[in-house]
Design a protein around this motif. Structure first.
Motif, PDB file in Angstrom:
ATOM      1  N   GLY A  57       0.739  -1.301  -0.194  1.00 55.75           N
ATOM      2  CA  GLY A  57       0.046   0.074  -0.039  1.00 55.75           C
ATOM      3  C   GLY A  57       0.858   1.092   0.061  1.00 55.75           C
ATOM      4  O   GLY A  57       0.202   2.215  -0.083  1.00 55.75           O
ATOM      5  N   THR A  58       2.145   1.221   0.094  1.00 56.90           N
ATOM      6  CA  THR A  58       2.808   2.486   0.180  1.00 56.90           C
ATOM      7  C   THR A  58       3.481   2.773  -1.526  1.00 56.90           C
ATOM      8  O   THR A  58       3.846   4.079  -1.560  1.00 56.90           O
ATOM      9  N   ALA A  59       3.280   1.840  -2.286  1.00 58.35           N
ATOM     10  CA  ALA A  59       3.516   2.322  -3.684  1.00 58.35           C
ATOM     11  C   ALA A  59       2.686   1.671  -4.817  1.00 58.35           C
ATOM     12  O   ALA A  59       3.108   1.038  -5.645  1.00 58.35           O
ATOM     13  N   ASP A  60       1.382   1.785  -4.204  1.00 63.73           N
ATOM     14  CA  ASP A  60       0.441   0.969  -5.220  1.00 63.73           C
ATOM     15  C   ASP A  60      -0.249   1.957  -6.178  1.00 63.73           C
ATOM     16  O   ASP A  60      -1.220   1.404  -6.840  1.00 63.73           O
ATOM     17  N   THR A  61       0.271   3.155  -6.226  1.00 66.34           N
ATOM     18  CA  THR A  61      -0.265   4.032  -7.215  1.00 66.34           C
ATOM     19  C   THR A  61       0.844   4.556  -8.196  1.00 66.34           C
ATOM     20  O   THR A  61       2.067   4.390  -7.982  1.00 66.34           O
ATOM     21  N   LEU A  62       0.642   4.830  -9.263  1.00 64.34           N
ATOM     22  CA  LEU A  62       1.667   5.414 -10.346  1.00 64.34           C
ATOM     23  C   LEU A  62       2.556   6.613  -9.731  1.00 64.34           C
ATOM     24  O   LEU A  62       3.639   6.397  -9.682  1.00 64.34           O
ATOM     25  N   HIS A  63       1.773   7.438  -9.064  1.00 64.24           N
ATOM     26  CA  HIS A  63       2.653   8.460  -8.542  1.00 64.24           C
ATOM     27  C   HIS A  63       3.492   7.994  -7.286  1.00 64.24           C
ATOM     28  O   HIS A  63       4.915   8.311  -7.188  1.00 64.24           O
ATOM     29  N   SER A  64       2.988   7.243  -6.396  1.00 59.58           N
ATOM     30  CA  SER A  64       3.789   6.695  -5.164  1.00 59.58           C
ATOM     31  C   SER A  64       4.892   5.935  -5.567  1.00 59.58           C
ATOM     32  O   SER A  64       5.901   5.878  -5.051  1.00 59.58           O
ATOM     33  N   ALA A  65       4.546   4.916  -6.631  1.00 60.17           N
ATOM     34  CA  ALA A  65       5.509   4.009  -7.247  1.00 60.17           C
ATOM     35  C   ALA A  65       6.875   4.812  -7.877  1.00 60.17           C
ATOM     36  O   ALA A  65       7.813   4.479  -7.521  1.00 60.17           O
TER      37      ALA A  65
END
Length: 329
Positions: free
Chosen positions: A79-87
């Protein structure tokens, strides 16, 4: 079939080196001493030949592989990098911290994890890899997957390496995809599946059984067209192993060098570290993870897969300085 005869090497990191010590896997920083193996030309070649992962990467020091889990449910950082922006933000942070390789994964393989549908895993990983490349980040990328279609989409998007926890045992088409791409592939040992692997793992001799399994999977990979020099091995710490199994594998890790392939060690923040240290929260296991990383480096592991890149890079820099002999002494 290739004759993979297991023989032990004794890495030496003490200074001064014994006069008859020979270099391990092309590295000037970890050495071995084994009189019987030293007289066997096949053994010498397997032990002494540099392990080149990719031409752009150094082969004279351990490489740090930074983990980017684009999942909602990974055991430590889901859940800490599960979006394009956060990844993309995590990727930039890992590159700035000194990561040599980025490992992108869209399916958790923690104990008890469910299989992610193919379309979902592709949607999680391929766009992130494409975005990394579009951002001008050239750091080599590994796609952490068991599935041919996921690997194919990732390689097309800009990935360089395939990292398969099933050692080509989950999807029979993954070998073809990897061979046609000419990509390096990591073959990992696991007993059982994520759903069952920690129910009651048992071995007669865990070190030799893992060795034999990896030897068989290497032969299988070669039979499917994958070049032997494109193969990386991983003992699969935490995948169908008890705490003692993990410790035995880590203590005997150097045995895997006689397979003649690079060794990847992925133990970062895993449960056995918590069991030994008493630290229940996975994200708080960085100090224990560093201890394991340094032990793996001392046994000549070529790739250390970690969550905490900056800390690992710093620890390895100091380890190398303390174990490297100066010329002209």
């Amino acid at each position: 079939m290739t004759a993979f005869i297991p023989f032990r090497v004794s890495p030496r990191t003490d200074i001064p080196r014994p006069k008859n010590a020979l270099p391990l896997a092309g590295s000037a920083h970890v050495w071995w001493r084994d009189e019987s193996a030293a007289q066997n030309p096949v053994c010498r070649a397997r032990i002494m030949a540099p392990r080149v992962i990719l031409p752009s990467l150094p082969s004279d020091r351990p490489l740090v592989m930074g983990i980017v889990n684009v999942t909602p449910d990974s055991f430590s950082d889901g859940g800490t990098a599960d979006t394009l922006h956060s990844a993309l933000a995590r990727t930039r942070a890992l590159v700035d911290a000194g990561a040599d390789i980025l490992d992108i994964g869209g399916e958790s393989t923690r104990p008890g994890a469910s299989v992610v549908p193919l379309v979902d895993e592709i949607a999680r990983t391929a766009p992130v890899i494409a975005a990394i490349r579009a951002a001008g980040i050239t750091t080599p990328i590994s796609i952490d997957t068991r599935k041919a279609a996921v690997a194919e989409a990732a390689l097309h998007a800009g990935a360089d390496i395939v990292n398969d926890v099933s050692a080509l045992g989950w999807d029979p088409d993954l070998a073809r995809v990897t061979a046609e791409a000419g990509a390096p592939i990591c073959l990992m040992h696991a007993q059982g599946t994520p759903q069952t692997m920690q129910s009651d793992p048992r071995y007669g001799d865990v070190l030799l059984e893992v060795y034999d399994y990896l030897a068989r999977r290497m032969d299988y990979a070669v039979s499917k067209g994958i070049h032997p020099e494109r193969i990386i091995t991983d003992p699969g710490i935490g995948f169908g192993k008890t705490v003692q199994h993990n410790l035995t594998l880590l203590q005997g890790l150097a045995l895997l060098h006689s397979l003649g392939a690079p060794i990847l060690l992925g133990a970062s923040r895993k449960g056995f570290i918590g069991a030994i240290s008493g630290v229940q929260k996975a994200s708080a296991r960085m100090p224990g993870s560093l201890a394991v990383a340094l032990s793996a480096a001392a046994q000549g592991a070529q790739i250390i897969r970690v969550h905490d890149v900056a800390e690992t890079v710093q620890a390895l820099a100091l380890w190398r300085a303390l174990t490297t002999e100066e010329d002209g002494k």
